[in-house]
Design a protein around this motif. Sequence first.
Motif, PDB file in Angstrom:
ATOM      1  N   ASP A   1      74.713  20.828  24.441  1.00 59.05           N
ATOM      2  CA  ASP A   1      73.910  21.866  23.789  1.00 59.05           C
ATOM      3  C   ASP A   1      74.098  21.803  22.265  1.00 59.05           C
ATOM      4  OD1 ASP A   1      72.378  24.593  24.142  1.00 59.05           O
ATOM      5  OD2 ASP A   1      74.052  25.031  22.789  1.00 59.05           O
ATOM      6  N   ALA A   2      75.348  21.635  21.831  1.00 62.94           N
ATOM      7  CA  ALA A   2      75.593  21.530  20.376  1.00 62.94           C
ATOM      8  C   ALA A   2      74.914  20.275  19.820  1.00 62.94           C
ATOM      9  CB  ALA A   2      77.095  21.520  20.105  1.00 62.94           C
ATOM     10  N   ALA A   3      74.916  19.197  20.594  1.00 62.94           N
ATOM     11  CA  ALA A   3      74.270  17.963  20.119  1.00 62.94           C
ATOM     12  C   ALA A   3      72.753  18.153  19.994  1.00 62.94           C
ATOM     13  CB  ALA A   3      74.591  16.807  21.067  1.00 62.94           C
ATOM     14  N   ASP A   4      72.156  18.872  20.960  1.00 62.07           N
ATOM     15  CA  ASP A   4      70.719  19.169  20.857  1.00 62.07           C
ATOM     16  C   ASP A   4      70.433  19.939  19.561  1.00 62.07           C
ATOM     17  OD1 ASP A   4      70.189  17.983  23.295  1.00 62.07           O
ATOM     18  OD2 ASP A   4      70.246  19.868  24.428  1.00 62.07           O
ATOM     19  N   LYS A   5      71.311  20.924  19.297  1.00 63.86           N
ATOM     20  CA  LYS A   5      71.096  21.747  18.093  1.00 63.86           C
ATOM     21  C   LYS A   5      71.289  20.907  16.830  1.00 63.86           C
ATOM     22  CE  LYS A   5      72.374  25.976  20.496  1.00 63.86           C
ATOM     23  NZ  LYS A   5      73.494  26.792  20.966  1.00 63.86           N
ATOM     24  N   LEU A   6      72.311  20.037  16.843  1.00 59.66           N
ATOM     25  CA  LEU A   6      72.515  19.158  15.673  1.00 59.66           C
ATOM     26  C   LEU A   6      71.278  18.307  15.426  1.00 59.66           C
ATOM     27  CD1 LEU A   6      76.072  17.526  15.669  1.00 59.66           C
ATOM     28  CD2 LEU A   6      75.022  18.937  13.899  1.00 59.66           C
ATOM     29  N   SER A   7      70.703  17.803  16.524  1.00 56.85           N
ATOM     30  CA  SER A   7      69.511  16.962  16.387  1.00 56.85           C
ATOM     31  C   SER A   7      68.378  17.732  15.686  1.00 56.85           C
ATOM     32  CB  SER A   7      69.106  16.482  17.781  1.00 56.85           C
ATOM     33  OG  SER A   7      67.807  16.025  17.781  1.00 56.85           O
ATOM     34  N   LEU A   8      68.239  19.028  16.049  1.00 59.92           N
ATOM     35  CA  LEU A   8      67.185  19.845  15.406  1.00 59.92           C
ATOM     36  C   LEU A   8      67.542  20.169  13.953  1.00 59.92           C
ATOM     37  CD1 LEU A   8      66.288  22.243  18.359  1.00 59.92           C
ATOM     38  CD2 LEU A   8      64.951  20.333  17.469  1.00 59.92           C
ATOM     39  N   LEU A   9      68.820  20.376  13.694  1.00 58.31           N
ATOM     40  CA  LEU A   9      69.237  20.640  12.312  1.00 58.31           C
ATOM     41  C   LEU A   9      68.978  19.404  11.442  1.00 58.31           C
ATOM     42  CD1 LEU A   9      72.594  22.545  12.995  1.00 58.31           C
ATOM     43  CD2 LEU A   9      70.499  23.520  12.027  1.00 58.31           C
ATOM     44  N   ILE A  10      69.245  18.237  12.017  1.00 60.46           N
ATOM     45  CA  ILE A  10      69.031  16.980  11.269  1.00 60.46           C
ATOM     46  C   ILE A  10      67.540  16.808  10.946  1.00 60.46           C
ATOM     47  CG2 ILE A  10      69.098  14.456  11.536  1.00 60.46           C
ATOM     48  CD1 ILE A  10      71.760  14.969  13.181  1.00 60.46           C
ATOM     49  N   ARG A  11      66.688  17.162  11.907  1.00 62.12           N
ATOM     50  CA  ARG A  11      65.241  17.110  11.637  1.00 62.12           C
ATOM     51  C   ARG A  11      64.888  18.027  10.468  1.00 62.12           C
ATOM     52  NH1 ARG A  11      61.463  13.665  14.393  1.00 62.12           N
ATOM     53  NH2 ARG A  11      62.222  13.366  16.489  1.00 62.12           N
ATOM     54  N   ALA A  12      65.430  19.243  10.539  1.00 65.44           N
ATOM     55  CA  ALA A  12      65.058  20.245   9.526  1.00 65.44           C
ATOM     56  C   ALA A  12      65.641  19.903   8.158  1.00 65.44           C
ATOM     57  CB  ALA A  12      65.537  21.633   9.972  1.00 65.44           C
TER      58      ALA A  12
END
Length: 593
Positions: A450-461
């Motif tokens: 779950d944290a990795a999914d969120k990191l992936s979205l943060l990296i996009r943003a």
Amino acid sequence: MKPQSMKPGAAPLCVLKFGSSVLGSETDYDAAAQEVFRHVRRGEKVIAVVSALAGETDALLAQGEQVGGRGSTPHAAMMARLARVGELRSAALMGLALGRIGVRTGVLDPHEIGLEADGDPMDANLCALDRHAVSDVLHSNEALVVPGFTAVHARFGAVTLGRGGTDLTAVFFAAQCGAARVRLIKDVDGVYAQDPVENPDAERYAELDYDAAARVSTGLIQPKAIAAAKAANVVMEVAAMGSGDATRICRAPARKAPARPVRRLRVALLGCGAVGAGVLAHLCSRPDLFDINPVLVRNTLSRPGGGAVRFTNDLHAALAGEPDLVVELMGGADLPADIMASALSHGRHVVTANKAAMARHYDRLHTAACDGGVRLSFSAAVGGGTPVLETLERLAASGGTVRIEGVMNGTANFLLDRLAAGDPFDAAVKEAQRLGFAEADPAADVDGHDAADKLSLLIRAAFGAAVDPAQIAKDSLADIDPAAVKSAHEEGLAFKQIGCCELAGDGRVQAEVRVRAVPAHHPLAGARNEENRFVLTGADGSEHALFGKGAGRWPTAAAVFADIMDIHRGLSEPDAVDFAASVPARAPALLRA
Ligand SMILES: NC(=O)c1ccc[n+]([C@@H]2O[C@H](COP(=O)([O-])OP(=O)(O)OC[C@H]3O[C@@H](n4cnc5c(N)ncnc54)[C@H](O)[C@@H]3O)[C@@H](O)[C@H]2O)c1
Ligand SMILES: N[C@@H](CCO)C(=O)O
């Protein structure tokens, strides 16, 4: 009053006033907290000035007269002490409502912020405020709640400011603290040429000057407050809860607003679990704005029948009737992504909290949103009620972000706290599930997915880069010895699951999810229970800390509903005069270029 500038950090300051017309009962504090949250996620600091619940001040005055009869000055001073009780109570209730959705809030009574008045004890005038006390609270909180209508007095101790005095309190704070705006939230969407209850055809003003406002707003705005705003050159806004539009009272000639029919949105809600049930409650609280399709659930038998809301286990029925907006809160990854992509490409706006679907299918969903010419909003997917994606969007406009470090899984943080307290791991997981923090499969929280999914979205943003969450290295909580977590805690260390990503000089992105012990002074060490914390490093080296509740029904539902309201405002008030131009007006969203 002499206008002076006070900058609590770099954030613009906004004063919101909630009158008794919008605080009819205890349930209305939810909507008021949502209104404060709307400004907080734009990066504003908020001073919320509250009136008593409707009818409470009258009841207190009647009670006072019943016991003490009518009298002159000593009697009036006693009555003022009694009359202010409703506002004091209301401020505490507002603080509690904000705490529930995770907005860091201080509540201060007049004697704690040097809010002084002089004159008649029942109709006093404000004369002093300790701006440093206000600034201190806003330094470590997003919001400060103060009771309106009352202040301290050198002779009488505690006094009130006359009927409607909360308006005066709000204007005084705006003037003293250099607020960018003071917004009076009323049960009407602005100032009308006549009371719209008496004349439904009355025209609303877009702008009007102070003197004209004083003439036409009798009973709506306290005249002393208008005079104080005029003297201090404070622009007042009169607005309805949730509205982007307002009547602006300023040094400008009167100008009428175009008639604006209320736009109702048809909403399809998919999923009614921990988060969905909270969002449904918010949607039901605005029957003037939303028509709700049958809500998609797995099992209709467990849902109460007979109410205004209908439930279905048939996806087609849930999506029937060409909804304007689809709210996806089912969980999972591939099925919800398919549903969202189809909805977007057919021109339906979509709001979701689903980081698994967003992280794995980002490009497809982005393309579908562009093809459909609609908005895809997912603020709650990262940080729950912590507006981290919005903050990244703002930072992008001022040089961008190069590093993000955060506690970004509420369940993992909750579990580590429980282990530190000596609780068994399995019992702690069950508790996180009971509280609605954990994913349907808590392994997603425990193993760092779950944290990795969120990191992936943060990296996009933050960096505009695509990083597959499966490629992000992760530690699992299951590999941590619970005894080590407890003994670290006894030595003043805190075990944290920390997600970190960084943009290297050569443009490469590094990202990982680690479980490690940090010292007490570490900026993430203090995160408790389901709290999320983020430290964002700007390209100029500046650091921005963010705090909020990362999981749970109400913080997450607040973020989802804020996205929904943004879409509603975008569709129904596209030309509204909304907020300071310096503050980006939209949640993270993918828009047609
Ligand atoms: N719980 C939180 O604190 C939180 C915070 C942020 C984001 N999220 C995300 O929000 C979403 C929802 O989370 P939740 O905690 O509410 O989950 P939940 O399991 O409590 O609720 C999901 C609901 O959707 C229903 N559902 C799932 N698939 C369905 C289907 N095919 N047909 C009909 N109904 C179906 C389930 O029965 C359940 O009632 C997830 O994507 C989650 O990752 C949750
Ligand atoms: N399970 C997630 C929900 C919020 O995304 C968490 O605990 O952080």
